[in-house]
Scaffold this active site. Structure first.
Site, PDB file in Angstrom:
ATOM      1  N   HIS A 166      37.027  26.894  37.649  1.00  0.00           N
ATOM      2  CA  HIS A 166      38.130  27.813  37.335  1.00  0.00           C
ATOM      3  C   HIS A 166      38.789  28.204  38.655  1.00  0.00           C
ATOM      4  CE1 HIS A 166      35.749  28.963  33.507  1.00  0.00           C
ATOM      5  NE2 HIS A 166      36.641  28.032  33.233  1.00  0.00           N
ATOM      6  N   GLU A 169      39.112  31.705  40.695  1.00  0.00           N
ATOM      7  CA  GLU A 169      37.904  32.369  41.170  1.00  0.00           C
ATOM      8  C   GLU A 169      37.654  31.964  42.623  1.00  0.00           C
ATOM      9  OE1 GLU A 169      35.279  30.992  38.048  1.00  0.00           O
ATOM     10  OE2 GLU A 169      36.459  32.018  36.519  1.00  0.00           O
ATOM     11  N   ARG A 221      43.716  29.419  35.343  1.00  0.00           N
ATOM     12  CA  ARG A 221      42.300  29.174  35.027  1.00  0.00           C
ATOM     13  C   ARG A 221      41.990  27.714  34.708  1.00  0.00           C
ATOM     14  NH1 ARG A 221      37.699  31.660  32.392  1.00  0.00           N
ATOM     15  NH2 ARG A 221      36.883  30.372  30.715  1.00  0.00           N
ATOM     16  N   HIS A 292      31.054  30.824  39.642  1.00  0.00           N
ATOM     17  CA  HIS A 292      32.252  31.434  39.062  1.00  0.00           C
ATOM     18  C   HIS A 292      32.396  32.848  39.617  1.00  0.00           C
ATOM     19  CE1 HIS A 292      32.806  28.667  35.465  1.00  0.00           C
ATOM     20  NE2 HIS A 292      31.646  28.260  35.937  1.00  0.00           N
ATOM     21  N   GLU A 367      28.093  34.260  38.173  1.00  0.00           N
ATOM     22  CA  GLU A 367      29.349  34.998  38.313  1.00  0.00           C
ATOM     23  C   GLU A 367      29.210  35.879  39.545  1.00  0.00           C
ATOM     24  OE1 GLU A 367      32.054  34.749  36.422  1.00  0.00           O
ATOM     25  OE2 GLU A 367      31.423  34.001  34.459  1.00  0.00           O
TER      26      GLU A 367
HETATM   27 ZN   LIG Z   1      34.852  30.953  35.649  1.00  0.00          ZN
END
Ligand SMILES: [Zn+2]
Length: 414
Positions: A166, A169, A221, A292, A367
């Site tokens: 993505h 990020e 994204r 991410h 994340e």
């Molecule tokens: Zn992501």
């Protein structure tokens, strides 16, 4: 045109609370029609970006449906400037001219060419340890470049590390390149649990999208594949295991949606390249890590169902070992759990595929920071984020080796 720019004043991020059935679907519809931009989806909340001129209208629509919200970021433009530490006019320059050429460091966020040059330079400096492999071409024809770090021992097991699936990020490729840099430059001082691995490091899985976030839309994204009027597939919904499961809650079949899964599994050159590389490598992979942002959580399968995966307890323990090392570095608390438990349904993710189809037991999605700035983490936090994550990753290598003796009595999953 640049969608996120200081010329759009009062662009905000709201945290929306999803109390009733249908709320989630309704908010996603607002994104598809372009009224808002979904930043993050969780079990009972969603972060959405609302452009200043539309704020009153969106507030009215939410109020009408009894969907409560609070303001999480009062002015996105302020954080955009702080992220890179200079005026936006510079950040959104269309092309990097020779005079702008930047050397790799972890003091700011970098363009694709700087990251690729950094990888090539590691090969020049450490030819016996590093190689760069172009594992495929993106839909716009850019190289998808992977760095392999290996001492060449045939008994090594594999570790996969990827970033920027993505593209918005930005902290993700910064952390992944930092991990690569540290492992290479301190290889001889590292414990055996690090040196007995073949490291497959893909800092930017989605190069088209990543460049697009630097040149056009900071909040992009998906990849940049064209579908008529619509653009882009959410690559982390395009893997095969559980593809399309849970209907619109797990992904979308609408090319205009931010979670569009694509026409079929592995329809995209970026995901197909990852699949080919892992299946064709002679290495026996034990670890798969996908980076991410944001939210500070370590999650593992499943995302496509609320059932626990067969190795739930083992993965919880490995994730907790990582979280402990992260906490001991800077005192940040990363939560650990399954994708569905800590986030929400996500069908066709890379870690569900790596775990179920390629049998990589320790499959995690991390994340990264941050909780306040969300996607727009100030550049001053790149190094502290990277050091805590490096410690977490190195700790996981030790954990895996203690579990996995590679013999008959091995207690690691699979
Ligand atoms: Zn992501």
């Amino acid at each position: 045109s640049v969608k996120v720019a200081p010329s759009v004043p009062n662009t905000q991020v709201w945290e929306v609370r999803l109390l009733k059935e249908g709320h989630r679907h309704f908010v996603k519809t607002l994104d598809t029609v372009g009224a808002i931009n979904i930043w993050k989806e969780e079990r009972s909340t969603m972060d959405i970006m609302v452009n200043g001129p539309r704020a009153a209208q969106v507030a009215g629509i939410l109020h009408e449906r009894d969907i409560p919200y609070s303001i999480a970021i009062p002015d996105v433009a302020v954080l955009l400037e702080r992220e890179q530490g200079h005026a936006l006019s510079k950040t959104f320059k269309r092309s990097s001219t020779f005079g702008d050429h930047k050397k790799m460091d972890w003091q700011s966020y970098h363009r694709l060419d700087t990251i690729y040059e950094f990888m090539d330079n590691l090969v020049i400096e450490y030819p016996y340890l590093c190689s760069v492999i172009v594992i495929g071409k993106s839909s716009e024809g850019r190289d998808i470049k992977m760095l392999k770090i290996s001492n060449g021992n045939e008994n090594n097991v594999g570790v996969w590390v990827d970033g920027a699936i993505h593209p918005r990020e930005w902290i993700s490729p910064a952390v992944v390149t930092y991990i690569a840099d540290r492992i290479v430059r301190t290889f001889n001082e590292q414990p055996e649990s690090v040196t007995n691995k073949d490291w497959y490091i893909l800092p930017v899985m989605n190069p088209d999208g990543y460049e697009y976030t630097h040149t056009h839309d900071r909040m992009w994204r998906k990849n940049r594949r064209r579908f008529g009027e619509c653009v882009g597939v959410d690559l982390n919904r395009n893997f095969s295991y559980g593809f399309g499961e849970k209907g619109e809650e797990g992904s979308s079949d609408d090319p205009g949606n931010v979670f569009y899964r694509g026409p079929k599994a592995f329809s995209e050159p970026e995901t197909a390249a990852v699949r080919r590389q892992i299946l064709e490598a002679k290495t026996n992979f034990k670890v798969f890590l996908s980076f991410h942002s944001y939210g500070e959580v370590i999650i593992f399968p499943w995302g496509y169902t609320s059932e626990p995966c067969p190795d739930y307890v083992e993965l919880l323990e490995g994730g907790t070992a990582m979280a402990k090392a992260i906490f001991n570095t800077n005192g940040r608390t990363y939560k650990v759990g399954s994708t569905k438990d800590l986030m929400y349904y996500a069908s066709g993710t890379s870690i569900d595929w790596s775990y179920a189809v390629t049998n990589i037991p320790y499959s995690y999605m991390i994340e990264l920071r941050g909780k306040t700035h969300r996607f727009l983490l100030p550049k001053e936090e790149i190094i502290s984020t990277s050091t805590e994550i490096l410690n977490g990753v190195l700790r996981l290598m030790d954990f895996v080796d203690r579990r996995c003796t590679g013999t008959q009595s091995c207690v690691c999953p699979k």
